[in-house]
Design a protein around this motif. Structure first.
Motif, PDB file in Angstrom:
ATOM      1  N   ALA A 180       0.827  -1.209   0.000  1.00 44.41           N
ATOM      2  CA  ALA A 180       0.000   0.000   0.000  1.00 44.41           C
ATOM      3  C   ALA A 180       0.859   1.256   0.000  1.00 44.41           C
ATOM      4  O   ALA A 180       0.582   2.214  -0.728  1.00 44.41           O
ATOM      5  N   LEU A 181       1.914   1.267   0.795  1.00 40.78           N
ATOM      6  CA  LEU A 181       2.780   2.444   0.866  1.00 40.78           C
ATOM      7  C   LEU A 181       3.563   2.626  -0.427  1.00 40.78           C
ATOM      8  O   LEU A 181       3.802   3.759  -0.856  1.00 40.78           O
ATOM      9  N   ARG A 182       3.949   1.526  -1.061  1.00 38.94           N
ATOM     10  CA  ARG A 182       4.669   1.625  -2.331  1.00 38.94           C
ATOM     11  C   ARG A 182       3.788   2.241  -3.410  1.00 38.94           C
ATOM     12  O   ARG A 182       4.265   2.984  -4.273  1.00 38.94           O
ATOM     13  N   VAL A 183       2.505   1.932  -3.371  1.00 37.41           N
ATOM     14  CA  VAL A 183       1.567   2.520  -4.331  1.00 37.41           C
ATOM     15  C   VAL A 183       1.218   3.951  -3.942  1.00 37.41           C
ATOM     16  O   VAL A 183       1.065   4.829  -4.802  1.00 37.41           O
ATOM     17  N   ALA A 184       1.108   4.195  -2.638  1.00 37.52           N
ATOM     18  CA  ALA A 184       0.679   5.516  -2.166  1.00 37.52           C
ATOM     19  C   ALA A 184       1.760   6.579  -2.331  1.00 37.52           C
ATOM     20  O   ALA A 184       1.435   7.767  -2.473  1.00 37.52           O
ATOM     21  N   ALA A 185       3.037   6.188  -2.313  1.00 39.58           N
ATOM     22  CA  ALA A 185       4.119   7.177  -2.381  1.00 39.58           C
ATOM     23  C   ALA A 185       4.078   8.005  -3.672  1.00 39.58           C
ATOM     24  O   ALA A 185       4.052   9.248  -3.612  1.00 39.58           O
ATOM     25  N   PRO A 186       4.070   7.378  -4.855  1.00 40.12           N
ATOM     26  CA  PRO A 186       3.951   8.216  -6.062  1.00 40.12           C
ATOM     27  C   PRO A 186       2.598   8.908  -6.161  1.00 40.12           C
ATOM     28  O   PRO A 186       2.505  10.013  -6.713  1.00 40.12           O
ATOM     29  N   ALA A 187       1.546   8.276  -5.618  1.00 41.09           N
ATOM     30  CA  ALA A 187       0.227   8.921  -5.628  1.00 41.09           C
ATOM     31  C   ALA A 187       0.252  10.197  -4.797  1.00 41.09           C
ATOM     32  O   ALA A 187      -0.385  11.198  -5.157  1.00 41.09           O
ATOM     33  N   ALA A 188       0.974  10.189  -3.677  1.00 42.09           N
ATOM     34  CA  ALA A 188       1.088  11.391  -2.843  1.00 42.09           C
ATOM     35  C   ALA A 188       1.741  12.519  -3.621  1.00 42.09           C
ATOM     36  O   ALA A 188       1.318  13.687  -3.533  1.00 42.09           O
ATOM     37  N   LEU A 189       2.759  12.186  -4.407  1.00 38.29           N
ATOM     38  CA  LEU A 189       3.424  13.195  -5.222  1.00 38.29           C
ATOM     39  C   LEU A 189       2.477  13.756  -6.284  1.00 38.29           C
ATOM     40  O   LEU A 189       2.407  14.971  -6.503  1.00 38.29           O
ATOM     41  N   VAL A 190       1.725  12.863  -6.929  1.00 35.35           N
ATOM     42  CA  VAL A 190       0.797  13.281  -7.978  1.00 35.35           C
ATOM     43  C   VAL A 190      -0.270  14.222  -7.418  1.00 35.35           C
ATOM     44  O   VAL A 190      -0.562  15.278  -7.997  1.00 35.35           O
ATOM     45  N   VAL A 191      -0.867  13.857  -6.283  1.00 36.63           N
ATOM     46  CA  VAL A 191      -1.923  14.678  -5.704  1.00 36.63           C
ATOM     47  C   VAL A 191      -1.372  16.021  -5.237  1.00 36.63           C
ATOM     48  O   VAL A 191      -2.037  17.061  -5.349  1.00 36.63           O
ATOM     49  N   THR A 192      -0.137  16.030  -4.719  1.00 36.78           N
ATOM     50  CA  THR A 192       0.488  17.297  -4.315  1.00 36.78           C
ATOM     51  C   THR A 192       0.631  18.237  -5.509  1.00 36.78           C
ATOM     52  O   THR A 192       0.353  19.446  -5.413  1.00 36.78           O
ATOM     53  N   PHE A 234      10.860   8.575  -5.589  1.00 39.30           N
ATOM     54  CA  PHE A 234       9.898   8.169  -4.565  1.00 39.30           C
ATOM     55  C   PHE A 234       9.653   6.673  -4.627  1.00 39.30           C
ATOM     56  O   PHE A 234       9.646   5.976  -3.598  1.00 39.30           O
ATOM     57  N   GLN A 235       9.411   6.162  -5.822  1.00 37.01           N
ATOM     58  CA  GLN A 235       9.106   4.747  -5.975  1.00 37.01           C
ATOM     59  C   GLN A 235      10.292   3.881  -5.586  1.00 37.01           C
ATOM     60  O   GLN A 235      10.143   2.855  -4.910  1.00 37.01           O
ATOM     61  N   GLY A 236      11.495   4.295  -6.017  1.00 37.21           N
ATOM     62  CA  GLY A 236      12.685   3.537  -5.665  1.00 37.21           C
ATOM     63  C   GLY A 236      12.948   3.538  -4.168  1.00 37.21           C
ATOM     64  O   GLY A 236      13.317   2.506  -3.593  1.00 37.21           O
ATOM     65  N   ALA A 237      12.739   4.682  -3.528  1.00 47.08           N
ATOM     66  CA  ALA A 237      12.967   4.779  -2.081  1.00 47.08           C
ATOM     67  C   ALA A 237      12.005   3.878  -1.307  1.00 47.08           C
ATOM     68  O   ALA A 237      12.395   3.228  -0.332  1.00 47.08           O
ATOM     69  N   THR A 238      10.740   3.842  -1.733  1.00 47.19           N
ATOM     70  CA  THR A 238       9.782   2.983  -1.029  1.00 47.19           C
ATOM     71  C   THR A 238      10.097   1.512  -1.239  1.00 47.19           C
ATOM     72  O   THR A 238       9.903   0.692  -0.334  1.00 47.19           O
ATOM     73  N   ARG A 239      10.606   1.146  -2.411  1.00 54.98           N
ATOM     74  CA  ARG A 239      10.992  -0.248  -2.646  1.00 54.98           C
ATOM     75  C   ARG A 239      12.146  -0.657  -1.742  1.00 54.98           C
ATOM     76  O   ARG A 239      12.145  -1.737  -1.162  1.00 54.98           O
TER      77      ARG A 239
END
Length: 257
Positions: A180-192, A234-239
């Motif tokens: 969930a966090l791996r998916v949410a991290a780039p989504a957080a950037l997009v929504v920002t 963001f995606q790489g860091a969460t992975r």
């Protein structure tokens, strides 16, 4: 060519090919002034990197996205544990969760701007709204996938419900939470970015809007490139974080021949 080098070589080849195609299309004027050449965009981006306003906008975007993601993670995990573990909480929140599930953050953006204005708080609210529910639902799935035998064994050793949640249920749900966090991290950037682009919130989204309004297409493309690179980061860091936190899980263990 070594197997480990081959994917990197093909990736570089793909990037170079895309840049060449971009340059050719721009030189052919297929989109007029709306498509500046790659050389123009990167030259403009190089000058932009020397501006303090760019770094301020970048810091605002990263700060809002990370803070909202952290708030969403803490609240989402706690709510998910409660919803997944206690029937009374699940029944009390079921209708609300199902109602909010199909509602994207952009739908409530006008209301958020009306109430909070084009502020950091508005951007934080939108990002939390967009990231919270997926984390809650994944945590619930993780809780419900916990082995009932492990729960019963913990109870037989005299553990209370709180200790079972912390020492049995939460570790079992961690792979779901990690996803969930791996998916949410780039989504957080997009929504920002959307909050700044359409709602006037601080950050690179607002800078993109200003570049578009001023007809600065080279600057606009440069900012889009920055956001693409930031999304990869963001995606790489969460992975990496997921792999380190869940190193004990069977899906991350190295298979020893």
């Amino acid at each position: 060519m070594k197997p480990s080098i081959r994917p990197l070589a093909f990736s570089v080849l793909g990037i170079v090919t895309a840049l060449v195609i971009w340059q050719v299309l721009a030189e052919a004027r297929v989109a007029g002034n709306a498509l500046p050449s790659a050389t123009t965009v990167f030259a403009n981006l190089a000058s932009t990197l020397g501006l303090g306003s760019f770094w301020s906008s970048l810091a605002s975007t990263i700060g809002i996205a990370l803070l909202a993601l952290a708030l969403s993670a803490v609240a989402g995990i706690v709510i998910g544990l409660l919803v997944g573990s206690f029937e009374s909480v699940r029944y009390a929140t079921l209708a609300v969760l199902e109602f909010l599930k199909p509602v994207p953050p952009i739908v409530i953006l006008p209301l958020a701007v009306l109430v909070l204005g084009p502020t950091v708080e508005m951007s934080l609210f939108l990002v939390v709204f967009g990231c919270l529910l997926p984390i809650v639902m994944q945590t619930v799935d993780g809780v419900q996938s916990t082995d009932p035998v492990a729960r019963d064994t913990a109870r037989s050793y005299g553990m209370g419900e709180g200790e079972i949640l912390a020492r049995v249920v939460l570790p079992s749900a961690m792979p779901y939470i990690g996803t969930a966090l791996r998916v949410a991290a780039p989504a957080a950037l997009v929504v920002t970015v959307v909050a700044g682009l359409l709602g006037g919130g601080p950050g690179l989204g607002q800078s993109i809007y200003q570049a578009q309004a001023a007809g600065d297409y080279a600057g606009l493309y440069g900012l889009v490139i920055v956001l693409g690179l930031l999304g990869l980061l963001f995606q790489g860091a969460t992975r990496v974080a997921e792999r380190r936190v869940l190193h004990w899980h069977e899906s991350y263990r190295e298979v020893v021949p």
